[in-house]
Design an enzyme around this catalytic site. Structure first.
Site, PDB file in Angstrom:
ATOM      1  N   LYS A  12      56.615 -26.118 -41.333  1.00  0.00           N
ATOM      2  CA  LYS A  12      55.471 -25.582 -40.998  1.00  0.00           C
ATOM      3  C   LYS A  12      54.078 -26.330 -41.910  1.00  0.00           C
ATOM      4  O   LYS A  12      54.389 -26.340 -43.108  1.00  0.00           O
ATOM      5  CB  LYS A  12      55.411 -24.010 -41.430  1.00  0.00           C
ATOM      6  CG  LYS A  12      54.521 -23.283 -40.311  1.00  0.00           C
ATOM      7  CD  LYS A  12      54.829 -21.923 -40.779  1.00  0.00           C
ATOM      8  CE  LYS A  12      54.694 -20.850 -39.501  1.00  0.00           C
ATOM      9  NZ  LYS A  12      54.561 -19.349 -40.094  1.00  0.00           N
TER      10      LYS A  12
HETATM   11  O1  G3P Z   1      53.262 -16.269 -38.186  1.00  0.00           O
HETATM   12  C1  G3P Z   1      52.078 -15.785 -38.749  1.00  0.00           C
HETATM   13  C2  G3P Z   1      51.937 -14.388 -38.976  1.00  0.00           C
HETATM   14  O2  G3P Z   1      53.071 -13.941 -39.747  1.00  0.00           O
HETATM   15  C3  G3P Z   1      50.595 -13.831 -39.432  1.00  0.00           C
HETATM   16  O3  G3P Z   1      50.547 -12.443 -39.196  1.00  0.00           O
HETATM   17  O4  G3P Z   1      49.684  -9.990 -39.067  1.00  0.00           O
HETATM   18  O5  G3P Z   1      49.599 -11.602 -41.040  1.00  0.00           O
HETATM   19  O6  G3P Z   1      48.168 -12.340 -39.104  1.00  0.00           O
HETATM   20  P1  G3P Z   1      49.552 -11.590 -39.773  1.00  0.00           P
END
Ligand code: G3P
Length: 214
Positions: free
Chosen positions: A83
């Site tokens: 990643k």
């Molecule tokens: O895969 C990316 C994800 O983990 C981010 O999620 O909810 O932190 O925007 P969030």
């Protein structure tokens, strides 16, 4: 649509995998920190029972540093995907890793132009963060539609991996738009089962069967 599970919580991954709902796993530094375990140990354990792609995020901000991390991560399992954040250095890394046959996932994507760059660099996956766009009153799923259109216009092989998923609606709209993958937090995955008519239907069957169910 493939379901990746967006967590480093191994027990949650096992629970979802037992239901046949895990085509892959995505992690990032925040999810690893939240899981509270050693990074390598966690990824190695996940890789021991998940056959699908496991995204492991590089932390360095230099080309050399990210490549060095990638070399290390690739020893942690057979199915590791590297990643990389959306940046000029990151795209150099994507091109270099693609040349070596290593799969990549470009993350922290918030625009269709960024997704276009990632596809041209040869990324295996692009991870647009829909929830964080919603958080600032933008329609996150509009970005998925834009990327889907652009990738289909030019036949890019990069897979649209919807990330920052926060609700069953994100999953539904991802599937309707034709995203290749959605990476879903465990709690949101479990919400997909819910419907009041299913609950009442089960309750009625159980009531009607009570007389003869032993
Ligand atoms: O895969 C990316 C994800 O983990 C981010 O999620 O909810 O932190 O925007 P969030």
């Amino acid at each position: 649509m493939e379901f990746f599970i967006d967590t480093a919580d191994v027990s949650a991954i096992r629970k979802a995998n037992d239901m046949g709902l895990v085509d892959g796993v995505t992690t990032n530094p925040s999810l690893i920190k939240k899981a509270g375990r050693d990074h390598e140990e966690t990824i190695r354990e996940i890789s021991s029972f998940i056959d699908g792609p496991i995204s492991v995020e590089t932390l360095s901000d230099t080309y050399e540093g990210m490549l060095k991390e990638a070399d290390t991560y690739m020893t942690w399992g057979e199915n590791i995907v590297i990643k990389v954040v959306m940046s000029p250095e990151g795209m150099k890394v994507v091109k270099a890793l693609t040349t070596r046959g290593i799969k990549t996932n470009v993350t922290v994507c918030f625009s269709a132009n960024q997704a276009l760059i990632a596809a041209k660099a040869g990324a295996t996956y692009i991870s647009p963060f829909v929830g964080r766009l919603d958080d600032i009153s933008h329609y996150g799923m509009d970005l998925i539609q834009e990327i889907r259109t652009i990738y289909d216009n030019y036949g890019f092989a990069t897979k649209v991996l919807v990330a920052s998923v926060r609700s069953p609606i994100h999953m539904l709209e991802s599937a309707l738009i034709g995203a290749d993958v959605a990476t879903v937090p465990p709690a949101t995955l479990m919400q997909l089962f819910n419907h009041p008519l299913t609950a009442s239907g089960i309750a009625q069957f159980e009531k009607d069967a009570a007389d003869w169910k032993k």
